[in-house]
Scaffold this motif. Structure first.
Motif, PDB file in Angstrom:
ATOM      1  N   PHE A  36     -17.779 -23.348  64.934  1.00 34.34           N
ATOM      2  CA  PHE A  36     -18.229 -22.440  63.878  1.00 34.34           C
ATOM      3  C   PHE A  36     -19.581 -21.859  64.299  1.00 34.34           C
ATOM      4  O   PHE A  36     -20.630 -22.492  64.088  1.00 34.34           O
ATOM      5  CB  PHE A  36     -18.351 -23.178  62.544  1.00 34.34           C
ATOM      6  CG  PHE A  36     -17.046 -23.768  62.066  1.00 34.34           C
ATOM      7  CD1 PHE A  36     -16.118 -22.990  61.405  1.00 34.34           C
ATOM      8  CD2 PHE A  36     -16.754 -25.101  62.309  1.00 34.34           C
ATOM      9  CE1 PHE A  36     -14.914 -23.521  60.976  1.00 34.34           C
ATOM     10  CE2 PHE A  36     -15.556 -25.644  61.887  1.00 34.34           C
ATOM     11  CZ  PHE A  36     -14.632 -24.855  61.222  1.00 34.34           C
ATOM     12  N   VAL A  38     -21.374 -19.620  63.063  1.00 34.59           N
ATOM     13  CA  VAL A  38     -22.277 -19.447  61.926  1.00 34.59           C
ATOM     14  C   VAL A  38     -22.189 -20.708  61.067  1.00 34.59           C
ATOM     15  O   VAL A  38     -21.153 -20.972  60.440  1.00 34.59           O
ATOM     16  CB  VAL A  38     -21.901 -18.209  61.089  1.00 34.59           C
ATOM     17  CG1 VAL A  38     -22.852 -18.060  59.901  1.00 34.59           C
ATOM     18  CG2 VAL A  38     -21.925 -16.958  61.968  1.00 34.59           C
ATOM     19  N   THR A  41     -20.332 -21.964  56.823  1.00 35.49           N
ATOM     20  CA  THR A  41     -19.280 -21.118  56.272  1.00 35.49           C
ATOM     21  C   THR A  41     -18.288 -21.948  55.464  1.00 35.49           C
ATOM     22  O   THR A  41     -18.254 -23.173  55.535  1.00 35.49           O
ATOM     23  CB  THR A  41     -18.536 -20.394  57.410  1.00 35.49           C
ATOM     24  OG1 THR A  41     -17.915 -21.386  58.258  1.00 35.49           O
ATOM     25  CG2 THR A  41     -19.494 -19.551  58.237  1.00 35.49           C
ATOM     26  N   ARG A  42     -17.481 -21.232  54.675  1.00 31.75           N
ATOM     27  CA  ARG A  42     -16.478 -21.931  53.872  1.00 31.75           C
ATOM     28  C   ARG A  42     -15.486 -22.682  54.752  1.00 31.75           C
ATOM     29  O   ARG A  42     -15.045 -23.780  54.412  1.00 31.75           O
ATOM     30  CB  ARG A  42     -15.737 -20.930  52.988  1.00 31.75           C
ATOM     31  CG  ARG A  42     -16.578 -20.347  51.867  1.00 31.75           C
ATOM     32  CD  ARG A  42     -15.737 -19.430  50.992  1.00 31.75           C
ATOM     33  NE  ARG A  42     -16.531 -18.892  49.890  1.00 31.75           N
ATOM     34  CZ  ARG A  42     -16.045 -18.051  48.961  1.00 31.75           C
ATOM     35  NH1 ARG A  42     -14.767 -17.661  49.034  1.00 31.75           N
ATOM     36  NH2 ARG A  42     -16.822 -17.609  47.989  1.00 31.75           N
ATOM     37  N   GLU A  44     -16.039 -24.023  57.654  1.00 34.93           N
ATOM     38  CA  GLU A  44     -16.668 -25.240  58.156  1.00 34.93           C
ATOM     39  C   GLU A  44     -16.731 -26.305  57.066  1.00 34.93           C
ATOM     40  O   GLU A  44     -16.453 -27.484  57.318  1.00 34.93           O
ATOM     41  CB  GLU A  44     -18.072 -24.931  58.671  1.00 34.93           C
ATOM     42  CG  GLU A  44     -18.763 -26.152  59.283  1.00 34.93           C
ATOM     43  CD  GLU A  44     -20.172 -25.859  59.731  1.00 34.93           C
ATOM     44  OE1 GLU A  44     -20.703 -26.636  60.542  1.00 34.93           O
ATOM     45  OE2 GLU A  44     -20.754 -24.850  59.268  1.00 34.93           O
ATOM     46  N   LYS A  45     -17.093 -25.908  55.852  1.00 38.00           N
ATOM     47  CA  LYS A  45     -17.153 -26.868  54.754  1.00 38.00           C
ATOM     48  C   LYS A  45     -15.774 -27.461  54.473  1.00 38.00           C
ATOM     49  O   LYS A  45     -15.629 -28.648  54.169  1.00 38.00           O
ATOM     50  CB  LYS A  45     -17.710 -26.194  53.498  1.00 38.00           C
ATOM     51  CG  LYS A  45     -19.157 -25.733  53.628  1.00 38.00           C
ATOM     52  CD  LYS A  45     -20.079 -26.923  53.843  1.00 38.00           C
ATOM     53  CE  LYS A  45     -21.533 -26.487  53.896  1.00 38.00           C
ATOM     54  NZ  LYS A  45     -22.447 -27.630  54.150  1.00 38.00           N
TER      55      LYS A  45
END
Length: 368
Positions: A36, A38, A41-42, A44-45
């Motif tokens: 990821f 960045v 991010t959603r 990654e979460k």
């Protein structure tokens, strides 16, 4: 290429050491990018929650295993009796919960490596021989770099769930290994379970030798003439007061220390008796514990031509006409001998319990 000195190595950063190690080991980094780019991010979460979910499952199942192992009713209950279902479920439940706990940790680690660790493709030439100090330092730097790139330190949910899963699973394994030692098996002194079997008389009641044909409620007593010379019969203890107690009758035949081999030796066999046990037999009938003194396996085989008792687990052999002393294999102690006699009607009974613990040796054993 020039090799840096120890002082120069100490001043290098992790990235510098990784690049140096790649050059030394002929490693070509084809691609290297984070999963990821960045952070936060959603996607990654969502990946973090999936990984943490496995670790949370491992923690919950590990905790359930500990509770069930300690608190669940585990003592035998006959089928049809109250509590029989709980007894039957005990072993499956501890197996399922411990298995799911181990599975959760494993799947969590796999998911973490596939979803969160950086994606890289490297090519390395193989070199023989022991790695140098430089190689070891640079390899360690690669591991440190991988850990830094994985972002484990900032992923608090995964970090905490992994810690909980690992801690509880470790505690569960410790409970499984040492849980049986919580109770003191010697608190009853000479009446402790490891020193007493169902062959012990209660209030002077005789304990007869009983043949078991598969029906726990059917009682068949053994007479001295029931065995042919050179034959063997497995017998169990029976008290007349237990005749109308089918639950106890079934429990006795399942007891680990109850089975006894009743052997009738052939005529003209030379017999050597153990000191202090000269009158334990009745004529050519000898009764020995069926539990091997090595690892507790059932010594189920008897060879009448050589008068040898054989344990099929680890091939220990015992000489039946010489107080069942070990003559081959890893067993180091004779089988415990049960003193027997015959009543007025010709039925065999135990004159007393074994005078020594049956089965494998332990440090409190009183005789060799």
């Amino acid at each position: 290429m020039p090799i840096p000195s120890d002082a120069e190595l100490a001043e290098m950063s992790t990235d510098d050491l990784v690049r140096l190690g790649n050059r030394i080991d002929d490693i070509e980094v084809v691609s290297d990018r984070p999963r990821f780019p960045v952070p936060g991010t959603r996607a990654e979460k969502r990946a973090e929650r999936q990984v943490a979910g496995w670790f949370i499952l491992a923690a919950v199942m590990g905790l359930a295993f500990i509770v069930i192992f300690i608190a669940w009713p585990w003592e035998y209950v006959s089928p049809g009796q109250e509590g029989a279902l709980l007894y039957v479920l005990y072993t499956p439940l501890i197996g399922v919960t411990l298995g799911l706990s181990v599975l959760g940790v494993g799947m969590g680690v796999i998911a973490y490596s596939k979803k969160l660790l950086p994606e890289d493709l490297t090519i390395q030439q193989r070199h023989d021989g022991r790695s140098s100090e430089l190689d070891r330092r640079t390899a360690a730097a690669r591991l440190v770099q991988t850990g830094q790139q994985s972002g484990l330190a900032r992923r608090k949910l995964i970090f905490r769930s992994l810690g909980a899963a690992g801690g509880i699973l470790t505690a569960g394994i410790a409970v499984a290994a040492f849980g049986g030692l919580v109770k003191n098996p010697w608190k009853e002194g000479d009446e402790s379970p490891l020193l007493v079997t169902d062959w012990k008389s209660t209030n002077g009641e005789r304990v007869y030798l009983r043949k078991f044909d598969g029906n726990p409620e059917e009682v068949v007593l053994i007479r001295a003439g029931d065995l042919e010379p050179g034959s063997m019969e497995t017998v169990f203890p029976f008290k007349e007061s237990d005749r109308d107690d089918p639950e106890h009758l079934a429990e006795v035949v399942r007891s680990a220390d109850s089975p006894v081999m009743l052997i009738r030796l052939r005529p003209n066999v030379t017999i050597i008796k153990r000191a202090g046990q000269e009158d334990f037999n009745y004529g050519s009938l000898f009764a020995y514990s069926k539990i091997c003194s090595h690892m507790g396996c059932p010594t189920s085989l008897y060879e009448d031509q050589t008068n040898r008792i054989l344990c099929p687990c680890h091939q220990s052999q015992f000489q039946a006409n010489e107080y069942a002393r070990p003559i081959f294999g890893p067993a180091a102690r004779p089988l415990a001998q049960l003193p027997i006699a015959v009543d007025d009607q010709g039925y065999l009974y135990a004159r007393s319990d074994f005078i020594e613990p049956v089965g494998p040796g332990f440090w409190e054993r009183r005789s060799s």
